[in-house]
Design an enzyme around this catalytic site. Structure first.
Site, PDB file in Angstrom:
ATOM      1  N   THR A  12       6.420   5.734  -7.304  1.00 37.35           N
ATOM      2  CA  THR A  12       5.415   6.577  -8.428  1.00 37.35           C
ATOM      3  C   THR A  12       6.323   7.851  -8.621  1.00 37.35           C
ATOM      4  O   THR A  12       6.176   7.997  -9.946  1.00 37.35           O
ATOM      5  CB  THR A  12       4.187   6.974  -7.812  1.00 37.35           C
ATOM      6  OG1 THR A  12       3.682   5.627  -7.536  1.00 37.35           O
ATOM      7  CG2 THR A  12       3.391   7.495  -8.773  1.00 37.35           C
ATOM      8  N   THR A  97       4.959   5.242  -2.298  1.00 36.68           N
ATOM      9  CA  THR A  97       4.087   5.483  -1.040  1.00 36.68           C
ATOM     10  C   THR A  97       3.575   4.355  -0.297  1.00 36.68           C
ATOM     11  O   THR A  97       3.190   4.508   0.703  1.00 36.68           O
ATOM     12  CB  THR A  97       2.743   6.415  -1.433  1.00 36.68           C
ATOM     13  OG1 THR A  97       2.353   5.778  -2.526  1.00 36.68           O
ATOM     14  CG2 THR A  97       3.305   7.683  -2.188  1.00 36.68           C
ATOM     15  N   CYS A 298      -7.627  -0.203  16.076  1.00 40.54           N
ATOM     16  CA  CYS A 298      -8.182   1.351  16.074  1.00 40.54           C
ATOM     17  C   CYS A 298      -7.162   2.171  15.637  1.00 40.54           C
ATOM     18  O   CYS A 298      -5.986   1.838  15.877  1.00 40.54           O
ATOM     19  CB  CYS A 298      -8.632   1.621  17.369  1.00 40.54           C
ATOM     20  SG  CYS A 298      -9.902   0.714  17.952  1.00 40.54           S
TER      21      CYS A 298
END
Length: 362
Positions: A12, A97, A298
Site C-alpha cells: 500500500t 501490511t 489465544c
C-alpha cells in the site's frame, strides 16, 4: 553517518488511487523524495544528510502483491539483501501490511544471526494520500535502523513501535497501530526521543544467507545465495473449532505433499477429542514423519500440553508444543526448516527450540 538501503517490495505504501481502488504505481523513489522534502524542507538535503540518514532505494522487479505473497518471494528479498549486505549499515524493507508479519518471521529464520538491522515497515494509507502514515513509519524506520543502539535483528517499525519481527502480528485492519507483539515486549519506541528496551536485543552474528566479503574490499564480494526450495503444500495450518470433523482432518493430513502442520488449539493447547479420532490421526501422521506443531488460538500465553488430559494426549501422539509462537512464526519456521532439509528428530528439536527469539524457552 549510517548509509541505509531501502528495498521497496510493494504494498500500500507505494500505491496510488484509481477508479477501481488502490493500485501499484511507478516512480516511487521520486515520489518519496518529493514528500520527504515537503515534510522536512531544507533540512533534508539530497537524500537526508541533515535530518535523515543517507539512503538509496531500489525496487524488486516485479513488485509483490502482499495478498499474493508466496515463499519464493522470500528468496527474492533475501537475495537482494545478500547482494547489498556489505555496502550498507542497515536495511529497510517496504512491504504490504497483510503479510508483513509472515515475511518478517521468515526473514528472521532465513538470515539467521545478523550484524546489521533489517527493519520492515509499510503503511495503512498510501504515500501522498491525506492522513497517510507512510512518512512517519518510514522516517521512524530509517532513524531507528541508523541508531547505534538499534537491535541487529529483523524488526518491524510501525506506528512508533519497534517490534521483533517473528513476535509481531497484524492486530488491526483499519487502525494506524496495526502491528503489535501481544506476547512479547516492544524492542523500542519512538516518542520525543528514540528508546530501545535494554536487554532484549538478540546477540549479533554473521548472517547465514550472506557469504563473508572476500578480501579486504566489499567490492570483491560476490553474492552466492542458493534459493531455498519451498515445496508447494509442504506446510499447512489447521485451527480446531466446534464442528471440526474427522473428514476435514483427513483431507489435510491425507495430502501427500504435507510435511508439517501447525495445529491451532484452544487455550493452553487443548484439542477436541472427535471421539478419539483426532489423537489417533495425529499419532499416525506423526509416525509417518509429519511434524505437527501445537500453538494456541489465544493472543497471549503459552501452550502447556498436559495441563489437561486432552492436551496431554498430544504428547503421546508426538505433537510438538509450540510455546507462545505466533501463527506467522510457527508457519514460517516450519516452512524454512523443512526447506533446509530438516526432518525427523532434528526437525522436532529445532521446532521446540528458540532459534531467533521467536518463542519463550522451556
Amino acid at each position: 553517518m549510517s548509509r541505509l538501503l531501502i528495498l521497496h517490495t510493494g504494498g500500500t505504501i507505494g500505491m496510488q488511487p484509481s477508479a477501481t481502488g488502490y493500485v501499484p504505481a511507478e516512480g516511487f523513489s521520486d515520489r518519496l523524495a518529493h514528500h520527504l522534502r515537503g515534510s522536512l524542507g531544507t533540512r533534508l538535503g539530497d537524500h537526508g544528510m541533515d535530518a535523515l540518514p543517507d539512503y538509496r532505494l531500489i525496487e524488486l522487479e516485479p513488485l509483490i502483491d502482499s495478498a499474493d505473497l508466496a515463499p519464493v518471494d522470500w528468496n527474492r528479498i533475501v537475495a537482494a539483501l545478500a547482494e547489498h549486505w556489505h555496502g550498507y549499515d542497515g536495511f529497510i524493507v517496504l512491504h504490504g501490511t497483510d503479510t508483513l508479519a509472515y515475511t518478517a518471521s521468515a526473514l528472521s529464520f532465513m538470515l539467521g544471526p545478523l550484524d546489521k538491522p533489517v527493519v520492515l515497515t509499510g503503511a495503512q494509507i498510501p504515500l501522498g494520500e491525506p492522513r497517510s502514515d507512510a512518512i512517519n513509519n518510514l522516517t521512524t524506520a530509517l532513524l531507528m535502523a541508523a541508531d547505534p543502539a538499534a537491535p541487529q535483528e529483523v524488526c518491524i517499525a510501525f506506528h512508533d513501535r519497534l517490534l521483533r519481527g517473528n513476535r509481531a502480528r497484524k492486530v488491526r485492519s483499519l487502525g494506524f497501530d496495526a502491528f503489535d507483539s501481544p506476547d512479547a515486549p516492544w524492542l523500542g519506541e519512538a516518542g520525543i526521543a528514540l528508546s530501545f528496551t535494554p536487554g532484549l536485543a538478540l546477540a549479533p552474528g554473521q548472517p547465514e544467507a550472506v557469504p563473508h566479503a572476500k578480501g579486504d574490499s566489499a567490492a570483491a564480494f560476490t553474492p552466492d545465495v542458493t534459493p531455498r526450495h519451498f515445496a508447494p503444500g509442504a506446510v499447512a495450518i489447521l485451527p480446531v473449532h466446534p464442528g471440526l470433523s474427522a473428514a476435514m482432518l483427513d483431507a489435510v493430513l491425507g495430502d501427500p505433499a504435507l510435511k508439517g502442520l501447525v495445529l491451532q488449539t484452544y487455550g493452553v493447547g487443548n484439542p477436541p477429542s472427535l471421539n478419539g479420532a483426532l489423537i489417533d490421526r495425529l499419532a499416525q501422521a506423526s509416525q509417518a514423519g509429519i511434524a505437527i506443531l501445537n500453538i494456541s488460538q489465544c493472543q497471549q500465553g503459552q501452550v502447556v500440553q498436559g495441563a489437561y488430559a486432552s492436551g496431554g494426549a498430544l504428547n503421546a501422539a508426538g505433537v510438538i508444543p509450540g510455546a507462545d509462537l505466533t501463527p506467522e512464526a510457527a508457519l514460517t519456521k516450519l516452512q524454512v526448516l523443512i526447506a533446509d532439509g530438516l526432518k525427523g528428530e532434528a526437525l522436532r528439536t529445532a521446532l521446540a527450540t528458540p532459534l531467533r527469539g521467536e518463542m519463550s524457552p522451556g
